[in-house]
Design a protein around this motif. Structure first.
Motif, PDB file in Angstrom:
ATOM      1  N   ILE A  18     -29.550  -9.055 -21.025  1.00  0.00           N
ATOM      2  CA  ILE A  18     -28.760  -9.346 -22.221  1.00  0.00           C
ATOM      3  C   ILE A  18     -28.352  -8.030 -22.872  1.00  0.00           C
ATOM      4  O   ILE A  18     -29.210  -7.204 -23.206  1.00  0.00           O
ATOM      5  N   ARG A  21     -25.521  -8.230 -28.971  1.00  0.00           N
ATOM      6  CA  ARG A  21     -26.108  -9.206 -29.890  1.00  0.00           C
ATOM      7  C   ARG A  21     -26.519 -10.467 -29.136  1.00  0.00           C
ATOM      8  O   ARG A  21     -25.732 -11.021 -28.392  1.00  0.00           O
ATOM      9  N   PHE A  22     -27.752 -10.905 -29.362  1.00  0.00           N
ATOM     10  CA  PHE A  22     -28.244 -12.152 -28.786  1.00  0.00           C
ATOM     11  C   PHE A  22     -28.323 -13.140 -29.943  1.00  0.00           C
ATOM     12  O   PHE A  22     -29.285 -13.187 -30.691  1.00  0.00           O
ATOM     13  N   ASP A  23     -27.249 -13.916 -30.105  1.00  0.00           N
ATOM     14  CA  ASP A  23     -27.156 -14.867 -31.203  1.00  0.00           C
ATOM     15  C   ASP A  23     -26.445 -16.131 -30.718  1.00  0.00           C
ATOM     16  O   ASP A  23     -26.229 -16.299 -29.515  1.00  0.00           O
ATOM     17  N   HIS A  27     -24.923 -18.618 -26.694  1.00  0.00           N
ATOM     18  CA  HIS A  27     -25.626 -19.831 -26.273  1.00  0.00           C
ATOM     19  C   HIS A  27     -25.200 -20.321 -24.890  1.00  0.00           C
ATOM     20  O   HIS A  27     -26.034 -20.475 -23.992  1.00  0.00           O
ATOM     21  N   PHE A  30     -25.857 -17.809 -22.011  1.00  0.00           N
ATOM     22  CA  PHE A  30     -27.277 -17.703 -21.688  1.00  0.00           C
ATOM     23  C   PHE A  30     -27.734 -18.905 -20.873  1.00  0.00           C
ATOM     24  O   PHE A  30     -28.416 -18.757 -19.861  1.00  0.00           O
ATOM     25  N   THR A  51     -30.287  -5.130 -25.819  1.00  0.00           N
ATOM     26  CA  THR A  51     -30.118  -6.089 -26.911  1.00  0.00           C
ATOM     27  C   THR A  51     -30.266  -5.376 -28.245  1.00  0.00           C
ATOM     28  O   THR A  51     -31.294  -4.754 -28.514  1.00  0.00           O
ATOM     29  N   LEU A  54     -31.215  -9.858 -32.495  1.00  0.00           N
ATOM     30  CA  LEU A  54     -31.738 -11.151 -32.043  1.00  0.00           C
ATOM     31  C   LEU A  54     -31.964 -11.993 -33.294  1.00  0.00           C
ATOM     32  O   LEU A  54     -32.557 -11.503 -34.255  1.00  0.00           O
ATOM     33  N   SER A  57     -31.344 -18.362 -33.585  1.00  0.00           N
ATOM     34  CA  SER A  57     -30.747 -19.158 -32.501  1.00  0.00           C
ATOM     35  C   SER A  57     -31.136 -18.576 -31.143  1.00  0.00           C
ATOM     36  O   SER A  57     -31.335 -19.322 -30.183  1.00  0.00           O
ATOM     37  N   ALA A  58     -31.294 -17.261 -31.054  1.00  0.00           N
ATOM     38  CA  ALA A  58     -31.755 -16.648 -29.811  1.00  0.00           C
ATOM     39  C   ALA A  58     -33.193 -17.078 -29.511  1.00  0.00           C
ATOM     40  O   ALA A  58     -33.539 -17.352 -28.357  1.00  0.00           O
TER      41      ALA A  58
END
Length: 101
Positions: A18, A21-23, A27, A30, A51, A54, A57-58
């Motif tokens: 990743i 931004r992992f947000d 979705h 991912f 990343t 986070l 939602s992550a």
């Protein structure tokens, strides 16, 4: 945001990398990374080296992966967490659900 899936040569492990931004915006990408593969790996590695952020939602997406991978019996490692990401995972008690290295 870029998410890539890298299966091991024997197909027993799937690494998901990743970047950024992992947000919530990540979705679908991912989910596709682990659902749209022809593999049924025994282990998952989530590489968070790139990343930068986070959010909750992550965290939910990681829990969905855990359910997909077998729930309590899932073997998922979260690797290369920067200090900010590691702090969020610690506050959320994710160390009890995932192996964090």
């Amino acid at each position: 945001m870029a998410i890539t899936s890298l299966p091991s040569p024997d197909g027993q492990e799937l690494t998901i990398v990743i970047q950024g931004r992992f947000d919530f915006g990540a979705h679908q990408e991912f989910r596709d990374a682990y659902e749209r593969t022809n593999l049924n790996p025994e282990r998952y590695v989530i590489d968070l080296k790139g990343t930068t952020y986070l959010d909750s939602s992550a965290l939910g997406m990681l829990l969905l992966l855990r359910d997909h991978a077998g729930g309590e019996h899932a073997k998922i490692r979260l690797l290369n967490c920067n200090p900010d990401v590691r702090k969020i995972l610690a506050i959320s008690n994710f160390g009890q659900l995932f192996q964090i290295a």
